[in-house]
Design a protein around this motif. Sequence first.
Motif, PDB file in Angstrom:
ATOM      1  N   ILE A  92      38.408  37.636  48.420  1.00 27.28           N
ATOM      2  CA  ILE A  92      39.849  37.949  48.457  1.00 27.28           C
ATOM      3  C   ILE A  92      40.075  39.418  48.775  1.00 27.28           C
ATOM      4  CG2 ILE A  92      41.997  37.895  47.132  1.00 27.28           C
ATOM      5  CD1 ILE A  92      40.737  35.654  45.445  1.00 27.28           C
ATOM      6  N   THR A  93      39.327  40.299  48.115  1.00 26.60           N
ATOM      7  CA  THR A  93      39.511  41.734  48.367  1.00 26.60           C
ATOM      8  C   THR A  93      39.134  42.081  49.806  1.00 26.60           C
ATOM      9  OG1 THR A  93      37.274  42.206  47.540  1.00 26.60           O
ATOM     10  CG2 THR A  93      39.078  42.324  45.952  1.00 26.60           C
ATOM     11  N   GLY A  94      38.073  41.467  50.317  1.00 27.12           N
ATOM     12  CA  GLY A  94      37.634  41.769  51.666  1.00 27.12           C
ATOM     13  C   GLY A  94      38.596  41.295  52.732  1.00 27.12           C
ATOM     14  N   PHE A  95      39.224  40.154  52.501  1.00 25.38           N
ATOM     15  CA  PHE A  95      40.116  39.591  53.524  1.00 25.38           C
ATOM     16  C   PHE A  95      41.510  40.201  53.464  1.00 25.38           C
ATOM     17  CE2 PHE A  95      42.915  36.565  55.551  1.00 25.38           C
ATOM     18  CZ  PHE A  95      42.187  36.173  56.668  1.00 25.38           C
ATOM     19  N   PHE A  96      42.068  40.334  52.251  1.00 25.24           N
ATOM     20  CA  PHE A  96      43.448  40.784  52.120  1.00 25.24           C
ATOM     21  C   PHE A  96      43.573  42.278  51.812  1.00 25.24           C
ATOM     22  CE2 PHE A  96      43.727  36.239  51.211  1.00 25.24           C
ATOM     23  CZ  PHE A  96      44.798  35.871  52.004  1.00 25.24           C
ATOM     24  N   GLY A  97      42.468  42.922  51.455  1.00 27.55           N
ATOM     25  CA  GLY A  97      42.540  44.343  51.153  1.00 27.55           C
ATOM     26  C   GLY A  97      43.200  44.667  49.827  1.00 27.55           C
ATOM     27  N   VAL A  98      43.257  43.700  48.922  1.00 25.32           N
ATOM     28  CA  VAL A  98      43.848  43.939  47.612  1.00 25.32           C
ATOM     29  C   VAL A  98      42.781  44.462  46.663  1.00 25.32           C
ATOM     30  CG1 VAL A  98      45.615  42.168  47.930  1.00 25.32           C
ATOM     31  CG2 VAL A  98      43.435  41.553  46.869  1.00 25.32           C
ATOM     32  N   SER A  99      43.211  44.950  45.499  1.00 27.20           N
ATOM     33  CA  SER A  99      42.282  45.497  44.527  1.00 27.20           C
ATOM     34  C   SER A  99      41.517  44.381  43.818  1.00 27.20           C
ATOM     35  CB  SER A  99      43.040  46.333  43.492  1.00 27.20           C
ATOM     36  OG  SER A  99      43.912  45.501  42.743  1.00 27.20           O
ATOM     37  N   VAL A 100      40.419  44.759  43.175  1.00 25.38           N
ATOM     38  CA  VAL A 100      39.642  43.799  42.397  1.00 25.38           C
ATOM     39  C   VAL A 100      40.477  43.195  41.273  1.00 25.38           C
ATOM     40  CG1 VAL A 100      37.643  43.514  40.877  1.00 25.38           C
ATOM     41  CG2 VAL A 100      37.420  44.828  42.996  1.00 25.38           C
ATOM     42  N   PRO A 101      41.254  44.023  40.514  1.00 21.68           N
ATOM     43  CA  PRO A 101      42.108  43.432  39.470  1.00 21.68           C
ATOM     44  C   PRO A 101      43.104  42.414  40.028  1.00 21.68           C
ATOM     45  CG  PRO A 101      41.889  45.781  39.101  1.00 21.68           C
ATOM     46  CD  PRO A 101      41.274  45.505  40.429  1.00 21.68           C
ATOM     47  N   GLN A 102      43.655  42.692  41.231  1.00 23.42           N
ATOM     48  CA  GLN A 102      44.601  41.753  41.826  1.00 23.42           C
ATOM     49  C   GLN A 102      43.908  40.452  42.205  1.00 23.42           C
ATOM     50  OE1 GLN A 102      48.181  41.961  42.413  1.00 23.42           O
ATOM     51  NE2 GLN A 102      47.595  39.802  42.577  1.00 23.42           N
ATOM     52  N   ALA A 103      42.693  40.551  42.745  1.00 26.85           N
ATOM     53  CA  ALA A 103      41.942  39.353  43.103  1.00 26.85           C
ATOM     54  C   ALA A 103      41.626  38.526  41.860  1.00 26.85           C
ATOM     55  CB  ALA A 103      40.659  39.733  43.831  1.00 26.85           C
ATOM     56  N   SER A 104      41.259  39.211  40.781  1.00 26.21           N
ATOM     57  CA  SER A 104      40.989  38.502  39.527  1.00 26.21           C
ATOM     58  C   SER A 104      42.245  37.813  39.021  1.00 26.21           C
ATOM     59  CB  SER A 104      40.469  39.489  38.470  1.00 26.21           C
ATOM     60  OG  SER A 104      39.244  40.060  38.875  1.00 26.21           O
ATOM     61  N   LYS A 105      43.373  38.497  39.153  1.00 25.09           N
ATOM     62  CA  LYS A 105      44.645  37.925  38.725  1.00 25.09           C
ATOM     63  C   LYS A 105      44.979  36.686  39.549  1.00 25.09           C
ATOM     64  CE  LYS A 105      49.516  39.147  38.003  1.00 25.09           C
ATOM     65  NZ  LYS A 105      50.533  40.246  38.133  1.00 25.09           N
ATOM     66  N   ASP A 106      44.728  36.743  40.847  1.00 27.15           N
ATOM     67  CA  ASP A 106      44.997  35.592  41.719  1.00 27.15           C
ATOM     68  C   ASP A 106      44.141  34.393  41.305  1.00 27.15           C
ATOM     69  OD1 ASP A 106      46.828  37.046  43.230  1.00 27.15           O
ATOM     70  OD2 ASP A 106      45.316  37.660  44.704  1.00 27.15           O
TER      71      ASP A 106
END
Length: 298
Positions: free
Chosen positions: A34-48
């Motif tokens: 998720i972080t690699g594709f969308f460029g979001v933070s690790v916490p955001q990916a965990s939240k997703d």
Amino acid sequence: MSAGGPDLRWGVEQRLEFIEFRLFWEGGINRSDITGFFGVSVPQASKDLTQYQELAPENVRYDRSEKRYFATGSFRPRFLKPDADHYLAQLLFAVDPALHGERTWLTSPPSVDTMPVPNRRVDITVLRMILAAVRGQASVEVLYQSMNEQRPEPLWRRISPHAFGSDGFRWHVRAFCHIDNRFKDFLLSRCLEGRSLGEPAARLEDDRQWRDFFDVKLSPNPRLGENQRKIIAQDYGMRDGNVTIPVRRALLYYFKKRLRLDVADVLDNPHETPVIIINRAEFDAALTIALLDNKTGR
């Protein structure tokens, strides 16, 4: 809005669909996907991922040893509408030179290749001018090299473009020709230069053959064996042995060529033309009218 509900923001919902895509087609996903594709933070990916677990707990399980989320045996899509064509399009993103740079949702696609087709050069500047004419409902002059023996040299001609078409191998612009006083298809690769936007001579609504559709009815070639006809019917998603394909009347010629329906009656091997046109008389009449309409400029 999908089953996630109206409270989900579009960006979040897209990431949830991405999670489900990876789970459905590849069996698993982790935060780095998720972080690699969308460029979001690790916490955001965990939240997703946590949010997805909360919304579809029966679909996913977390493996602590691998630090990866896996699809369960009872997986049922909530945000994704599984579609084979969508997945295969993702494979094209990975290998098709024309789509180089497009990001695929696949993390580890299988070995895949496409049939190489000679690339037709399209001038970027000319394409931008034609696009500007289409958007502004204007006309444009193009230096066009036709295959007409009476016009052996490139000729400046004013056209009123309104749409683009493809036969699967080449692109053309659909336009009203101010010289021939009719709607025609101009290959983009033969538009050498462009200049001088101006007033149009016709608009999209005037092009009846582009605006209207004809229902082409296909069925398996009767020269095939019974089991072969059954598999062809399955291939094309036929019901009761036939399928109806709506085709713009202006594209009937290309449809006929692409499916090799123009040679179905003369080829000895029916495997080369697995389908035939049921309503052939109506099809031929519609094609003839389309060509006549173009010649008279109606």
